[in-house]
Design a protein around this motif. Structure first.
Motif, mmCIF file in Angstrom:
data_model
loop_
_atom_site.group_PDB
_atom_site.id
_atom_site.type_symbol
_atom_site.label_atom_id
_atom_site.label_comp_id
_atom_site.label_asym_id
_atom_site.label_seq_id
_atom_site.Cartn_x
_atom_site.Cartn_y
_atom_site.Cartn_z
ATOM 1 N N ASP A 203 15.697 -9.526 -14.907
ATOM 2 C CA ASP A 203 14.820 -8.283 -15.447
ATOM 3 C C ASP A 203 13.775 -9.292 -16.345
ATOM 4 N N TRP A 204 13.494 -10.313 -16.488
ATOM 5 C CA TRP A 204 13.077 -11.170 -16.773
ATOM 6 C C TRP A 204 11.908 -12.218 -15.997
ATOM 7 N N LYS A 205 10.730 -11.842 -15.941
ATOM 8 C CA LYS A 205 9.949 -12.413 -14.769
ATOM 9 C C LYS A 205 8.845 -13.423 -15.442
ATOM 10 N N THR A 206 9.209 -14.958 -15.984
ATOM 11 C CA THR A 206 8.213 -15.483 -16.550
ATOM 12 C C THR A 206 7.317 -15.805 -15.678
ATOM 13 N N GLY B 90 3.849 -12.339 -23.623
ATOM 14 C CA GLY B 90 2.442 -12.967 -23.795
ATOM 15 C C GLY B 90 3.399 -14.611 -23.984
ATOM 16 N N SER B 91 2.696 -15.443 -23.972
ATOM 17 C CA SER B 91 2.934 -16.702 -23.283
ATOM 18 C C SER B 91 4.005 -17.364 -24.489
ATOM 19 N N ALA B 92 3.937 -16.602 -25.947
ATOM 20 C CA ALA B 92 4.401 -17.789 -26.571
ATOM 21 C C ALA B 92 5.947 -16.980 -26.499
ATOM 22 N N LEU B 93 6.139 -15.612 -26.173
ATOM 23 C CA LEU B 93 7.274 -14.599 -26.506
ATOM 24 C C LEU B 93 8.214 -15.455 -25.252
ATOM 25 N N ASP B 94 7.511 -15.691 -23.866
ATOM 26 C CA ASP B 94 7.740 -16.055 -22.735
ATOM 27 C C ASP B 94 7.775 -17.468 -23.245
ATOM 28 N N ARG B 95 7.299 -18.178 -23.474
ATOM 29 C CA ARG B 95 7.927 -19.682 -23.765
ATOM 30 C C ARG B 95 9.517 -19.860 -24.693
ATOM 31 N N LEU B 96 9.438 -19.049 -25.283
ATOM 32 C CA LEU B 96 10.449 -18.506 -27.266
ATOM 33 C C LEU B 96 11.677 -17.762 -25.937
ATOM 34 N N TYR B 97 12.068 -17.022 -25.314
ATOM 35 C CA TYR B 97 12.972 -16.992 -23.782
ATOM 36 C C TYR B 97 13.279 -18.112 -23.011
ATOM 37 N N GLY B 98 12.202 -18.768 -22.433
ATOM 38 C CA GLY B 98 12.602 -20.473 -22.325
ATOM 39 C C GLY B 98 13.544 -21.077 -22.831
ATOM 40 N N ASP B 99 13.362 -21.053 -24.090
ATOM 41 C CA ASP B 99 13.341 -22.187 -24.727
ATOM 42 C C ASP B 99 15.221 -21.798 -25.270
ATOM 43 N N TRP B 100 15.330 -19.790 -25.296
ATOM 44 C CA TRP B 100 16.876 -19.913 -25.327
ATOM 45 C C TRP B 100 18.208 -20.007 -23.883
ATOM 46 N N VAL B 101 17.222 -20.148 -23.054
ATOM 47 C CA VAL B 101 17.740 -20.383 -21.360
ATOM 48 C C VAL B 101 18.385 -21.953 -21.821
ATOM 49 N N TRP B 102 17.596 -22.205 -22.173
ATOM 50 C CA TRP B 102 17.882 -23.743 -22.164
ATOM 51 C C TRP B 102 18.761 -24.271 -23.520
ATOM 52 N N ALA C 228 24.797 -24.858 -24.042
ATOM 53 C CA ALA C 228 26.055 -24.277 -24.404
ATOM 54 C C ALA C 228 26.882 -24.029 -23.290
ATOM 55 N N GLY C 229 26.528 -24.406 -21.661
ATOM 56 C CA GLY C 229 27.388 -24.445 -20.389
ATOM 57 C C GLY C 229 27.402 -23.639 -20.037
ATOM 58 N N ALA C 230 26.298 -22.478 -20.323
ATOM 59 C CA ALA C 230 26.550 -21.426 -19.278
ATOM 60 C C ALA C 230 26.015 -21.407 -18.107
ATOM 61 N N ASP C 231 25.021 -22.227 -17.794
ATOM 62 C CA ASP C 231 24.945 -22.194 -16.342
ATOM 63 C C ASP C 231 26.311 -23.065 -15.908
ATOM 64 N N VAL C 232 27.152 -23.177 -15.692
ATOM 65 C CA VAL C 232 28.659 -23.189 -15.395
ATOM 66 C C VAL C 232 29.287 -22.338 -14.594
ATOM 67 N N GLU C 233 29.078 -21.866 -16.473
ATOM 68 C CA GLU C 233 30.510 -20.740 -16.558
ATOM 69 C C GLU C 233 30.664 -19.776 -16.051
ATOM 70 N N LEU C 234 28.860 -19.220 -16.015
ATOM 71 C CA LEU C 234 28.702 -17.880 -15.192
ATOM 72 C C LEU C 234 28.522 -17.776 -13.747
ATOM 73 N N GLY C 235 29.108 -17.127 -12.737
ATOM 74 C CA GLY C 235 28.827 -17.243 -12.022
ATOM 75 C C GLY C 235 27.488 -16.614 -11.229
ATOM 76 N N ASP C 236 26.933 -15.823 -11.405
ATOM 77 C CA ASP C 236 25.679 -15.363 -10.916
ATOM 78 C C ASP C 236 24.892 -15.020 -12.268
ATOM 79 N N TRP C 237 23.619 -16.339 -12.665
ATOM 80 C CA TRP C 237 23.235 -16.339 -14.129
ATOM 81 C C TRP C 237 22.288 -14.789 -14.047
ATOM 82 N N ASP C 238 21.538 -14.651 -12.334
ATOM 83 C CA ASP C 238 20.352 -13.570 -12.448
ATOM 84 C C ASP C 238 21.044 -12.002 -13.033
ATOM 85 N N ASP C 239 22.651 -11.858 -12.811
ATOM 86 C CA ASP C 239 23.247 -10.952 -13.960
ATOM 87 C C ASP C 239 23.676 -11.006 -14.632
ATOM 88 N N ALA C 240 24.123 -12.026 -15.567
ATOM 89 C CA ALA C 240 23.596 -12.050 -16.961
ATOM 90 C C ALA C 240 23.611 -11.837 -18.070
#
Length: 392
Positions: A223-226, A258-270, A275-287
């Motif tokens: 749902d987040w379109k960077t 705005g871009s600042a909020l978008d960057r904050l979301y990017g930091d949260w994804v990182w 924390a290993g979410a990219d490995v444990e989650l089967g479908d990232w887009d649906d998480a």
């Protein structure tokens, strides 16, 4: 005494009303089922069930049948609601004046009138007497599409509750900044965030978009379109499969950020990836974006109750933040800020996801009125303008 009963179904949670004999109040359940068929939110059903439980209590205590009442009984019921004497343990409505809050009384009465309007449509005779046909008078304000109802008139309840308008609560910029900084801060030396980055992102998102809390914690990564050469945006999507029952109240809409909020979301994804979410989650887009890290099931969506509990801790740490503040204050603050900045009412309405611009007008009309009235404060400047006009 009648009471509301929480019911867990396969498709989620709903509410019903149980009478003094512990049986479901069948006429009420018919109306609530009608609301469910219209896809009303669980919170709306809960609110209506509470109002109808009070009405059912009122009827049972008077040994009166629901289909043998009139305007007198409704007036008595409203009076008891105001005095909180229908069922004190069901209506904690005191607004500090020793009586129930007008808005809550109106909400409870609205549930009862909706109940009888439904049964009037089903042909129940007594319910039909609680409504009158009103036709527009010459010179009166005509709402949009009035011509559709001009010949037959409009059905209007004979019981109307006047509610004293109150300004919506808002947060000051300094208070919102204090909450953000209390959650997480950027460590320039280590180039990392320290603290609760998840909640910093959540409060910033609510502040800058005006989303409802349920809409925010129901967001998934798809749902987040960077922003990649375009303005970033968040898509609010109506879904009914959230494990904690939250959903978008107003359906689908896009909210640009705005871009600042978008960057904050990017930091949260990182941070999630670390924390290993990219490995444990089967479908990232649906998480879900706002998820558990340390408590409960890892990377499962957080509960609304957890957000309120965390906010309570933050408010105790920050005395400057109002004690009664809730996440919904961010929504009011967002709308107020936009209107004070001159953003048209219909644009604010679309951004908030109101089904009708009239809802926005009713809630925030005082904001634009205050801004216009403020222009009348400098009386000397106005009278000087008169003099200038006469001289020319």
């Amino acid at each position: 005494m009648a009471s509301t009963q929480r019911v867990v179904l396969g498709e989620g949670v709903t509410w019903t009303v149980v009478g003094e004999d512990f049986r479901v109040a069948e006429p009420v359940e018919q109306y609530l089922e009608y609301l469910r068929s219209r896809d009303c939110s669980p919170n709306t059903l809960k609110s209506y069930a509470r109002g109808l439980a009070l009405w059912w209590t009122f009827l049972e205590r008077r040994a009166q049948s629901w289909d043998a009442i009139g305007v007198t009984e409704l007036g008595t019921f409203v009076g008891q609601l105001r005095r909180e004497s229908v069922a004190e343990d069901v209506v904690p409505l005191d607004d500090g004046t020793g009586r129930a809050a007008d808005a809550t009384v109106a909400s409870r009465a609205r549930a009862v009138m909706g109940f009888y309007r439904y049964h009037a449509a089903r042909g129940v005779e007594v319910a039909g007497r609680l409504y009158e046909t009103v036709k527009a008078r010459p010179g009166s304000y005509l709402p949009f599409l009035e011509h559709v109802a001009r010949r037959t008139g409009r059905r209007s309840s004979v019981v109307k509750i006047r509610v004293r308008a109150k300004p919506v609560p808002v947060l000051l910029p300094g208070q919102m900044a204090a909450i953000r900084e209390a959650e997480a801060a950027w460590d320039a030396a280590g180039a990392v965030w320290s603290g609760e980055l998840r909640y910093r992102l959540l409060w910033t998102l609510l502040e800058e978009t005006g989303l409802r809390l349920g809409e925010a914690i129901g967001l998934r990564h798809r749902d987040w379109k960077t922003g990649t050469g375009t303005t970033a945006q968040v898509e609010v999507v109506h879904r009914e499969d959230h494990p904690h029952g939250v959903r978008a109240k107003s359906g689908h809409r896009r909210v640009f950020v705005g871009s600042a909020l978008d960057r904050l979301y990017g930091d949260w994804v990182w941070a999630l990836c670390e924390a290993g979410a990219d490995v444990e989650l089967g479908d990232w887009d649906d998480a879900y974006i706002f998820c558990n890290l340390r408590r409960g099931s890892r990377f499962a969506p957080i509960r609304p109750e957890s957000v309120y509990k965390h906010l309570g801790v933050v408010k105790r740490r920050l005395p400057a933040v109002p004690h009664g503040m809730t996440p919904h204050w961010y929504r009011h603050t967002h709308a107020t800020a936009l209107l004070l900045a001159g953003v048209p009412m219909h644009v604010v309405s679309r951004r908030l996801g109101h089904a009708d611009v009239q809802t926005t007008i009713n809630t925030y009309a005082h904001v634009t009125e205050d801004a216009e009235l403020r222009a009348c404060a400098d009386w000397q400047k106005i009278t000087q303008a008169w003099g200038t006009g006469h001289e020319s």
